[in-house]
Design an enzyme around this catalytic site. Structure first.
Site, PDB file in Angstrom:
ATOM      1  CG  ASN A   1      93.649  21.625  18.455  1.00 23.66           C
ATOM      2  OD1 ASN A   1      92.769  21.170  19.149  1.00 23.66           O
ATOM      3  ND2 ASN A   1      94.901  21.763  18.865  1.00 23.66           N
TER       4      ASN A   1
ATOM      5  CD  GLU B   1      94.953  17.419  29.748  1.00 28.26           C
ATOM      6  OE1 GLU B   1      95.002  16.483  30.534  1.00 28.26           O
ATOM      7  OE2 GLU B   1      95.914  18.205  29.549  1.00 28.26           O
TER       8      GLU B   1
ATOM      9  CB  CYS C   1      97.637  22.194  23.417  1.00 25.60           C
ATOM     10  SG  CYS C   1      97.863  20.442  23.623  1.00 25.60           S
TER      11      CYS C   1
END
Ligand code: NDP
Ligand code: 3PG
Length: 499
Positions: free
Chosen positions: A172, A267, A301
């Site tokens: 993304n 992450e 996210c």
């Protein structure tokens, strides 16, 4: 206007159909003779193809990275920074072709695609400056600060590079979340091997070419392409890797169990909760739920992924959000639509599964569920209950659950019962309550009166629990890509400066 793979970027394609991978300062075709298709989420047709690199090619890349790193560690900090500033400028100069790749590979709305590239150039430059500052100083410790010691030892401690950093960003933000690893690694004196996401790989290759044009030493930066499911384990378990910086989903959890004795920066996913109190500014809340929950079709996210709202104001907020959702433009990324197709058919199917589960269990549909190919219209699900999958799972799509609560404690409980702990947000006019709630939320970051966000990129950004290991953000990333070296000078007898 086709910009990708042309002009300054022509050598990545080299007149062929398959984008090459980058090793030892040049663009190469893989010996595998195989390629990986990149399917345009909007047309659902193959848009680009990249090399399926072999394990032998990975071995060669790792060897070159190790050699190049030794020379790079002897490169002055100012010189490292100068090259990074050059790469940043070239990246921003070529934002149009790189943004075009983002539009075609991950259906990022055109304006968001441009801003991702510009933001990435700014991140690289900020990293160069920050690195010169924090790596340009160390610590001097004297022995007599510890009981029983005289001042006969000086300890010089400094931050030194780890060696070869393996960077694996997600689809993304294939440019921004790549440079958020590349910049810190390089300014700290490391070499860098990049494995870009398949969806987003061509944007990443164009970004790498900007570092090539800036004149970085051969072998210092490499980019190997290929499906993560095929080449990923060989990379993350490779003995030549001294650090792994990964951003993505629960793949990262599996990697953390396979990786060797190397520092990990992970992450991962999130289920960012938005807790809304009765005294909140309801217009501000509605605007942030829409922006936070539906930007880039919820494929962030840090997207708002569950709204926990006090019952007494829920109807009013749901109505405001629905009115705004009705105005969102749904369509292709080329037209700057607000809601564009999600990245793959499998992603769309996953999202649909969560929606159907909520339907079976009685959620209130504020809009009709609508899907055409990978395009899913924005959907707000009200009266969601904890027995519904969408109360806990991460859709990574334009679907947002609303859970009505009768106390703040109920909201905090739901937030903390999640396996995720990335970010959260709370809306209230009472700063004292906001701080108490922020302290109670088990997440890496809490935004007060705004939707969750990783940016600006110099802010510390970290996930707790299954949302990650370590901390990102420019300074923390630079620091985690170094280790400490101590040099102790031993004097024949104590010596004190007289002042
Ligand atoms: N915390 C954060 O900052 C962020 C978290 N995310 C999370 O990422 C997910 C969506 O992104 P997505 O790209 O689909 O995530 P994935 O975890 O599927 O992929 C992330 C990266 O890992 C690669 N990969 C896949 N399998 C392996 C493997 N076995 N070994 C090494 N690398 C591998 C992928 O390559 P390939 O594409 O070839 O499979 C991709 O480059 C969501 O859960 C989202 O929450 C996303 C962005 C930021
Ligand atoms: O992981 C993501 O999706 C990005 O880190 C989100 O970045 P942003 O919050 O700055 O859009």
């Amino acid at each position: 206007m086709a910009l990708a793979g042309t002009g300054a970027f022509a050598e990545i394609l080299d007149g062929g159909e398959v984008y090459k991978y980058y090793a030892d300062g040049e663009w190469r075709a893989s010996g595998s003779g195989k390629s990986v298709p990149i399917v345009n989420p909007t047309t659902r047709k193959t848009q680009y193809r990249v090399q399926a690199c072999t394990q032998e090619e990975v071995n060669k890349v790792m060897e070159a990275a190790k050699v190049a790193q030794k020379a790079w560690a002897r490169t002055p900090l100012w010189k490292r920074a100068e090259l990074l500033h050059k790469a940043a400028a070239i990246l921003k100069e070529h934002k149009a072709p790189i943004a075009e790749c983002l539009v075609k590979e991950i259906a990022k709305p055109a304006k968001d695609a441009i801003s991702e590239v510009v933001r990435s150039g700014d991140l690289i430059s900020y990293t160069a400056e920050e690195g010169v500052r924090i790596l340009g100083e160390g610590k001097l410790l004297v022995s007599d600060s510890f009981p029983g010691n005289e001042r006969n030892k000086y300890c010089l401690s400094s931050k030194i590079p780890l060696g070869v950093v393996l960077a694996i960003p997600p689809f993304n933000y294939p440019v921004n979340l790549a440079v958020s690893k590349i910049g810190p690694a390089l300014i700290a004196g490391n070499s860098l091997v990049l494995k870009p996401p398949t969806q987003g790989a061509v944007a990443a290759l164009h970004m790498v070419h900007c570092f090539h044009l800036a004149g970085f030493p051969k072998g210092l930066i490499s980019c190997v392409t290929g499906k993560g499911s095929e080449i990923g384990d060989f990379l993350t378990m490779h003995p030549g890797v001294n650090c792994i910086s990964f951003t993505g989903g629960d793949t990262g959890i599996a990697i953390s169990k396979k990786a060797g004795m190397v520092p990990l920066q992970m992450e991962l996913g999130g289920k960012d909760a938005c807790i809304v109190l009765e005294d909140a500014d309801l217009d501000l809340v509605a605007a942030n739920i829409v922006k936070g929950g539906f930007s880039y079709s919820g494929q962030r996210c840090t997207a708002v992924k569950v709204v926990l709202i006090m019952e007494s104001i829920a109807d009013a907020v749901v109505e405001k959000v629905n009115a705004k959702l009705a105005k969102l433009k749904v369509g292709p990324p080329e037209d700057d639509s607000d809601i564009t197709p999600v990245v793959t058919e499998s992603s769309a199917n996953f999202i649909e599964g969560l929606v159907m589960d909520a339907k079976e269990k009685g959620a209130t549909f504020c809009q009709e569920y609508r899907r055409e190919g990978n395009l899913i219209w924005p959907l707000l699900l009200d009266h969601v209950r904890p027995d519904m999958r969408i109360a806990w799972e991460e859709p990574f799509g334009p679907v947002l659950p609303v859970i009505r609560i009768n106390s703040v404690e109920e909201g905090i409980h739901h937030c903390n019962a999640s396996n995720f702990g990335l970010q959260g947000c709370v809306f209230t006019r009472d700063i004292n309550k906001a701080i108490l709630i922020s302290d109670a939320m088990e997440t890496g970051t809490v935004q007060i009166n705004s939707a969750p966000a990783r940016g600006p990129d110099h802010f510390p950004f970290q996930g707790l629990k299954d949302s990650g290991i370590g901390s990102q953000g420019i300074t923390n990333s630079i620091n985690m890509m170094t280790k400490v070296k101590s040099t102790v000078i031993n004097l024949p007898s104590p010596s004190y400066t007289m002042g």
